[in-house]
Enzyme design. Sequence first.
Site, short mmCIF file in Angstrom:
data_model
loop_
_atom_site.label_atom_id
_atom_site.label_comp_id
_atom_site.label_asym_id
_atom_site.label_seq_id
_atom_site.Cartn_x
_atom_site.Cartn_y
_atom_site.Cartn_z
N ARG A 226 22.34 34.87 36.84
CA ARG A 226 21.57 35.49 37.91
C ARG A 226 22.41 35.93 39.10
NH1 ARG A 226 18.37 31.02 39.77
NH2 ARG A 226 20.22 30.60 41.00
N GLU A 227 23.23 35.04 39.65
CA GLU A 227 24.01 35.37 40.84
C GLU A 227 25.48 35.59 40.50
OE1 GLU A 227 23.47 32.64 44.07
OE2 GLU A 227 21.35 32.42 43.66
N GLU A 536 20.12 23.97 36.84
CA GLU A 536 20.03 24.01 38.30
C GLU A 536 18.89 23.13 38.79
OE1 GLU A 536 19.54 27.36 41.85
OE2 GLU A 536 19.12 27.90 39.78
N HIS A 553 24.14 25.56 35.52
CA HIS A 553 24.48 25.39 36.93
C HIS A 553 25.23 24.06 37.01
CE1 HIS A 553 23.02 27.97 40.22
NE2 HIS A 553 23.33 26.98 41.02
#
Length: 657
Positions: A226-227, A536, A553
Amino acid sequence: MYADGSRQVVRSDETWTSTRSVITRADLMDGQTTDFHAGPGAEQPVLVDQVEAPAIEWSPAPPVRVVASRPAQSVKQVQDGLWIADFGQNASGWITLSDLGPADTRTVIDYGEHVGSDGDLTTSHLDSVRPGEGPIPFVQRDEVVSAGRGETFEPRHTVHGFGYARIRRDGAPLDPASITTRIVHTDLRRTGTFACSDDDLNRLHEIADWSFRGNAVDVPTDCPTRERLAWTGDYQVFAPTATRLYDVLGFSRKWLRSVRDDQLPDGRIANFSPDGRRIKHHLDDQFAMMTGSAGWGDAIIAVPWELYRSYGDRDILTENWEAMVRWVDWALHTARTTRHQSRIERSPEPLPHEQYLWDGSFHWGEWTEPKAKAADGSRIDPIQTNPIAWFMADKGEVGTAFLYRSTSTLADVARVLGRTEDAARYTETAERVREAWRTEFLTPDGHTTGDTQAGYVRALSLGLVPDELREAAAARLVELIRGADTHLTTGFLSTGDLLPVLADSGHADVAYELLLQRTAPSWLYMLDRGATTIWEDWEGIDDTGTAHDSLNHYSKGAVIRFLHTHTLGLRQTPGSIAWESVEVAPVPHPSVPWARGTHESPQGTIAVEWRTTGDRLTITVDVPPATTARIVFPDGTIEEPVASGRFSATRRVGKTD
């Protein structure tokens, strides 16, 4: 350069031309499109211009490369023209496809981490969602058009995070054997191993290792999907674990260059580096207000210090000294000149100790603590529910705790570098910060005013609690854990220190109960839900099978440091640098009757193995030259010093069966 010593220089000029490539689209995150059927187009002139750019420097990091290839574990056709390939492991990289079908066949490949109950790939948990705004769909997509000449598609201008791939094409079959995943990350040299009698703990170690590797792609990213940003907080949390698993000196050193480059003029450290937003040049950006957080910016102190302790390289301290000083001085200045609204309401004039409370600027805080549940069982996200309240909340306890750690560590760095006056100044300042923390956040009975698990872990791990109150603080931590039905409630910043704090304060039994807990929030809940990397969110895949947030994560994977330092029992003695002195002090548990592991230190290979048989514990240690070791048995008996070579000792302990 020719054999006769002459040279020929080839450069671009107005005579150069370009033509269309078969690669028609390429984006590092979004994906690549290749059209093998597209022929070269008309030649076009090349733009000749002068580009001003920084000089290219040598990188101390190992290269990013394909480190392994794996076939698909299974390929299922879920409907006409649609297949789901399961690779059995969440990782970073891409897939290769050798069966592209007849000419003009278009194949679309979507990558993701989760397959829903309908058997199809889902990426909705990775959509970007901001309060008050609609979701921005997350997409990782490669496309290829066949020329019918037996080509193989392998993208080289993108990288994805995935465990599954959805493959779509119309009018042509798909050969499952043609699909291969390429695992891609920085080619780090392994330096640590761990194994024990509990298969679940071995598997937990494995998925945490995979999670770090999936995020070690040139820089330490938070997630490979995602990031894909190198958040400073993530790496400062995980760095002490990373140094136990791999040689990360060059990898980290290269990243720290970016951290220094992105440092703001006032000394703040950017939330992530490299900073594509270039916040230091856009101080009016809203995100600039959220830059300079405790636990994130402190990476400029914590990471170089961890590297120095692990590898003994003073240069890493010298390179970062100026940036360290600017960061700490900014934080101290902010503590002196800003106050949280709650303290202004308490007293218009600041109390004397408040000049050392770092409470008046933005902090991310503990972050990703287990989410509370509403009466209907739905998850309550405080940021989505009331973002202003979350933003304005008093996080001074967190800020001041990290201000103490960074200031005291900076004093240690100064001593190593021979900066005597700086060492004395920052040592004195650190003591004032610690006293301020105690005045504001610690009660006479050893309780913290916030009274959270995270607060006690932080207070105990950072040395904020006076010796005479440590037992009471640890006891209160245990009460809170029991009150949560023997579950953790810690988040981003304190989870990695939770188990060591418990074990070191006489509560190893509670540490192992948390480690072996199977209901959420816990690490083994992730295993039972099929995790192949660390999530995450503590409930990354909930009881309904719905995915939440990133499923790769690595920060919560810092728990495996406990497996090395306590279960195995191998750690540096206090004050040791580069593993010149080690302590072997295993913390056995009835469910773990043996453990073994190694560490490739700068001095050589250190190997530890221990085993309990009835009421006897045998510890065997291989010590390299130039290293001394001491063995500490659970009853406190010490064997020291142990010279280089192999040493074995047996002592009677309490029964473990």
